[in-house]
Scaffold this active site. Structure first.
Site, PDB file in Angstrom:
ATOM      1  N   ASP A  67       0.855  -1.179   0.000  1.00 28.56           N
ATOM      2  CA  ASP A  67       0.000   0.000   0.000  1.00 28.56           C
ATOM      3  C   ASP A  67       0.895   1.234   0.000  1.00 28.56           C
ATOM      4  O   ASP A  67       1.525   1.558   1.024  1.00 28.56           O
ATOM      5  CB  ASP A  67      -0.899  -0.011   1.245  1.00 28.56           C
ATOM      6  CG  ASP A  67      -1.843   1.182   1.297  1.00 28.56           C
ATOM      7  OD1 ASP A  67      -1.769   2.054   0.401  1.00 28.56           O
ATOM      8  OD2 ASP A  67      -2.643   1.256   2.253  1.00 28.56           O
ATOM      9  N   HIS A 133      -4.547   9.036 -23.628  1.00 33.28           N
ATOM     10  CA  HIS A 133      -4.295   7.669 -24.052  1.00 33.28           C
ATOM     11  C   HIS A 133      -3.510   7.712 -25.354  1.00 33.28           C
ATOM     12  O   HIS A 133      -3.305   8.775 -25.955  1.00 33.28           O
ATOM     13  CB  HIS A 133      -5.602   6.892 -24.228  1.00 33.28           C
ATOM     14  CG  HIS A 133      -6.156   6.349 -22.935  1.00 33.28           C
ATOM     15  ND1 HIS A 133      -5.491   5.402 -22.190  1.00 33.28           N
ATOM     16  CD2 HIS A 133      -7.311   6.629 -22.268  1.00 33.28           C
ATOM     17  CE1 HIS A 133      -6.198   5.113 -21.118  1.00 33.28           C
ATOM     18  NE2 HIS A 133      -7.310   5.843 -21.134  1.00 33.28           N
ATOM     19  N   TYR A 137      -1.736  10.888 -27.656  1.00 32.62           N
ATOM     20  CA  TYR A 137      -0.304  11.146 -27.737  1.00 32.62           C
ATOM     21  C   TYR A 137       0.174  11.131 -29.186  1.00 32.62           C
ATOM     22  O   TYR A 137       0.960  11.996 -29.604  1.00 32.62           O
ATOM     23  CB  TYR A 137       0.475  10.117 -26.910  1.00 32.62           C
ATOM     24  CG  TYR A 137      -0.055   9.939 -25.508  1.00 32.62           C
ATOM     25  CD1 TYR A 137      -0.435  11.038 -24.742  1.00 32.62           C
ATOM     26  CD2 TYR A 137      -0.197   8.670 -24.947  1.00 32.62           C
ATOM     27  CE1 TYR A 137      -0.942  10.875 -23.462  1.00 32.62           C
ATOM     28  CE2 TYR A 137      -0.692   8.495 -23.668  1.00 32.62           C
ATOM     29  CZ  TYR A 137      -1.079   9.600 -22.931  1.00 32.62           C
ATOM     30  OH  TYR A 137      -1.580   9.436 -21.665  1.00 32.62           O
ATOM     31  N   ASP A 163       1.618   3.533 -27.077  1.00 26.09           N
ATOM     32  CA  ASP A 163       1.863   2.720 -25.883  1.00 26.09           C
ATOM     33  C   ASP A 163       3.094   1.840 -26.014  1.00 26.09           C
ATOM     34  O   ASP A 163       3.946   1.807 -25.117  1.00 26.09           O
ATOM     35  CB  ASP A 163       0.652   1.817 -25.601  1.00 26.09           C
ATOM     36  CG  ASP A 163      -0.474   2.541 -24.896  1.00 26.09           C
ATOM     37  OD1 ASP A 163      -0.275   3.695 -24.474  1.00 26.09           O
ATOM     38  OD2 ASP A 163      -1.563   1.960 -24.770  1.00 26.09           O
TER      39      ASP A 163
END
Length: 343
Positions: A67, A133, A137, A163
């Site tokens: 965490d 996304h 880009y 990506d």
């Protein structure tokens, strides 16, 4: 046989898309990649606990849950990173700083650490803090506007260019370069990997063509963007498609011979752009006269520069891909094999 990155330890802060792809690349080639995910992700379909056997991007990992809003778990992460050669993170700029694990902190803990920061827009600039996304880009970098047929809207090439090509592959290259520099005596450093920058770089050849007048900003009118009739896909009689890339004169001559148009004066001017529309219309009719298999029988394996356009299922069973084991089955999931290969 151990991979070339055997002995390298990478900590990957869990994300989606380009970060995991970069981690996959490094793990495929021998690096120990430890993926740090949030607690309680076992029921999440994106969790490595439930997806590691189904998602190729998550193969080859060791998984831990921490965490990052817990001081105790942040301390554990810092201890883990002290033992690592590199770290990959894909949060928006400033997030890991606010968590207390920014580059200054981590490099103080481990001066030889290579920190790869994967973002869409980069760590700075007017768009840096905005969401986005792949499609956004590559739109800003000038790539998307160059992809598509003349007179039609731009076509996103799935999310391959931003990506994975301009993002993950650039980050993997940056990580290996940074790790090599450390091995050669340099200190650790931070890699600012932006998909806008990387996708722009993938267009370097087109920028060179543009500078010499060989490339126009009008999509679908150029040599490699379906403008040229000898570099395009064509529908066949059975509704399939074939891909032709007969650029060089000797390949173009062979294409004409195979199509029975060697003596047709319409095709004498290969690079006469004024003739391209008429040439394409004629080729469209010719290719629709035979099935895809018939064209394969005539052209496959020749210097025409030919291939059938395959679906994913067909690609996995094509004899060439089978011979090279381009696709493999891992835990019952068919997926691309690691590449490149080291022999």
């Amino acid at each position: 046989m151990p991979g070339p990155l055997t002995g390298i330890r990478i900590v990957e802060l869990a994300g989606i898309g380009p970060g995991p792809f970069c981690g996959m690349m490094l793990a495929d080639h021998g690096a120990e990649v430890i993926r740090v995910d949030r607690p309680g992700k076992a029921g999440d379909p994106r969790s490595p606990t439930t997806r590691k056997t189904a998602d190729p991007l998550l193969r080859g990992r060791t998984n831990v849950e921490l965490d990052l809003k817990s001081p105790d778990d942040i301390a554990k992460l810092r201890d883990l990173v002290k033992t690592a050669d590199g770290l990959i993170e894909g949060f928006r700029p400033g997030v890991i700083e606010r968590l207390g694990i920014g580059p200054d902190v981590l490099l103080a803990d481990n001066p030889k650490l290579v920190i790869g920061r994967m973002t869409g827009w980069g760590q700075d600039g007017p768009y840096a803090a905005a969401a986005g996304h792949d499609i956004n880009y590559i739109a800003l970098s000038g790539v998307l506007g160059a992809i598509g047929r003349a007179g039609e809207k731009p076509v996103p090439p799935i999310n391959l260019v931003g990506d994975f090509g301009g993002g993950a592959m650039m980050l993997a290259f940056g990580m290996v370069s940074g790790l090599l520099a450390v091995r050669n005596g340099a200190p650790g450093q931070v890699i600012d990997c932006a998909m806008t920058d990387g996708s722009a770089l993938l267009m370097a050849m087109m920028w060179g063509f543009r500078a010499t007048g060989m490339w126009a900003d009008a999509k679908g009118t150029n040599l490699l963007d379906t403008g040229a009739p000898f570099y395009d896909t064509y529908e066949t009689a059975d509704g399939g498609y074939v891909a032709i890339g007969s650029i060089e004169p000797q390949f173009y001559a062979l294409l004409r011979d195979k199509l029975g148009i060697a003596s047709d004066p319409l095709f004498d001017g290969q690079f006469d752009r004024a003739q391209w529309p008429a040439q394409k219309e004629r080729l469209t009719a010719i290719f629709k006269s035979k099935t895809r298999d018939e064209w394969c029988a005539l052209m496959e394996g020749t210097d025409v520069c030919f291939a059938p356009v395959l679906s994913m299922a067909e690609a996995a069973s094509h004899p060439h891909n089978v011979a090279r084991r381009t696709f493999v089955e891992i835990d019952g999931v068919l997926q691309p094999a690691p590449a490149p290969r080291f022999r």
